[in-house]
Design an enzyme around this catalytic site. Structure first.
Site, PDB file in Angstrom:
ATOM      1  N   ASP A  65      -4.817  -3.987  -3.002  1.00  0.00           N
ATOM      2  CA  ASP A  65      -3.947  -3.609  -1.883  1.00  0.00           C
ATOM      3  C   ASP A  65      -3.373  -4.823  -1.147  1.00  0.00           C
ATOM      4  OD1 ASP A  65      -2.947  -2.546   0.604  1.00  0.00           O
ATOM      5  OD2 ASP A  65      -4.231  -0.812   0.318  1.00  0.00           O
TER       6      ASP A  65
ATOM      7  N   SER B  23       0.838  -1.191   0.000  1.00  0.00           N
ATOM      8  CA  SER B  23       0.000   0.000   0.000  1.00  0.00           C
ATOM      9  C   SER B  23       0.882   1.254   0.000  1.00  0.00           C
ATOM     10  CB  SER B  23      -0.942  -0.042   1.204  1.00  0.00           C
ATOM     11  OG  SER B  23      -1.983   0.894   1.073  1.00  0.00           O
TER      12      SER B  23
END
Length: 304
Positions: free
Chosen positions: A190, A78
């Site tokens: 993610d 992320s």
């Protein structure tokens, strides 16, 4: 014995003695055997997710640089993958701090109408190319692992070579918010979905000490009032449940206090960087002990 013969023998004997003395005092001493200097322990840093809270990672890197603590490899997921890639490319902490002052939602994302997400992070590509100046993992100055998740299979996917920008975008595609990234035949989102700090990804990068940086988001739960809070708190619950999995790989964990910051608090960059600095400074004694080849590693620690 004639006097002349005795004189000749004494002269020869004195010459031999002088030669022996010359050899004894001028010959080099035998070299002392030396033990090779112990090799420095190689350190890997894993930076976790947290959206705007990820600016705290820059504060951690600042303390490492100020205290000459070497970083030999990085892993990120992320927002942690973005900060890790910037550092691995050779960006200085000062450059990162200057860039963060300009970052806002519209810098890397825009709202869209799509069946798979509410926004797209396609603007991130141009932003990353301007900041990082590296198109491939092989162009980086330090080894880097970027973790994303294949939404079709549920497996973590770790990228360490090839194109750099698509894996970074994928690792930052918060599911439910951003449209997933299609890359190499996968549908990627993610990486924090399977672990908020990608410490395991460091194992293949040749490091001896693995440090995780975890951005705290485990504040008091409240009833969500919009879809973003629903997505965020769902993610938060999942991450708290799997924390022990990734912490088991760590030699130390640095945890900046970021509970009081919202996911989109990019305007509070200075405060977030300060929290990263504060947590990293508290961890310095443990880090130095872990890196000292003459000492036994300290037990697992969490620095806040």
């Amino acid at each position: 014995m004639p006097a002349s013969a005795g004189k000749t023998m004494r002269k020869a004997l004195m010459t031999a003695v002088r030669s022996l003395r010359h050899f004894a005092y001028s010959a080099p001493l035998p070299a002392r055997s030396r033990k090779p200097a112990p090799a420095r322990r190689r350190l890997g840093l894993a930076l976790g997710g947290g959206f705007a809270r990820g600016l705290a990672h820059i504060g951690v890197l600042k303390v490492f640089a100020e205290n000459h603590i070497p970083i030999d490899a990085l892993a990120g997921t992320s927002v942690g993958s973005i900060v890790a890639a910037g550092f691995a490319s050779g960006m200085t902490v000062e450059q990162m701090i200057a860039d963060t002052r300009q970052i806002r939602w519209k810098s890397f994302a825009r709202w869209t109408v799509d069946r798979l997400g509410l926004a797209t992070n396609e603007r991130m590509e141009a932003l990353l190319r301007r900041a990082i100046h590296c198109a491939r993992f092989e162009d980086l100055k330090l080894p880097l692992a970027v973790v994303a998740v294949d939404l079709s299979t549920g497996e973590a996917v770790t990228f360490t070579r090839g194109e750099l920008i698509p894996p970074l975008r994928a690792s930052c595609s918060f599911p439910g918010l951003f449209v997933p990234i299609r890359y190499q035949g996968r549908l990627l989102v993610d990486g924090a979905l399977v672990g908020s700090v990608p410490v395991a990804a460091l194992q293949g990068l040749g490091v001896d000490v693995m440090i995780g940086v975890h951005l705290q988001t485990n504040g008091v739960y409240e009833a969500p009032t919009n879809i973003f809070q629903v997505i965020g708190q769902s993610f938060q619950i999942a991450q708290n449940l799997n924390a022990q999995n990734w912490k088991g790989y760590c030699d130390a964990v640095i945890e900046p206090e970021t509970n009081e910051f919202r996911w989109d608090d990019f305007g509070r960059a200075e405060e977030l960087i300060f929290e990263g600095e504060r947590a990293a400074r508290a961890a310095l004694p443990a880090l130095r002990s872990l890196l000292d080849p003459q000492r036994e590693p300290v037990p697992q620690v969490a620095a806040r």
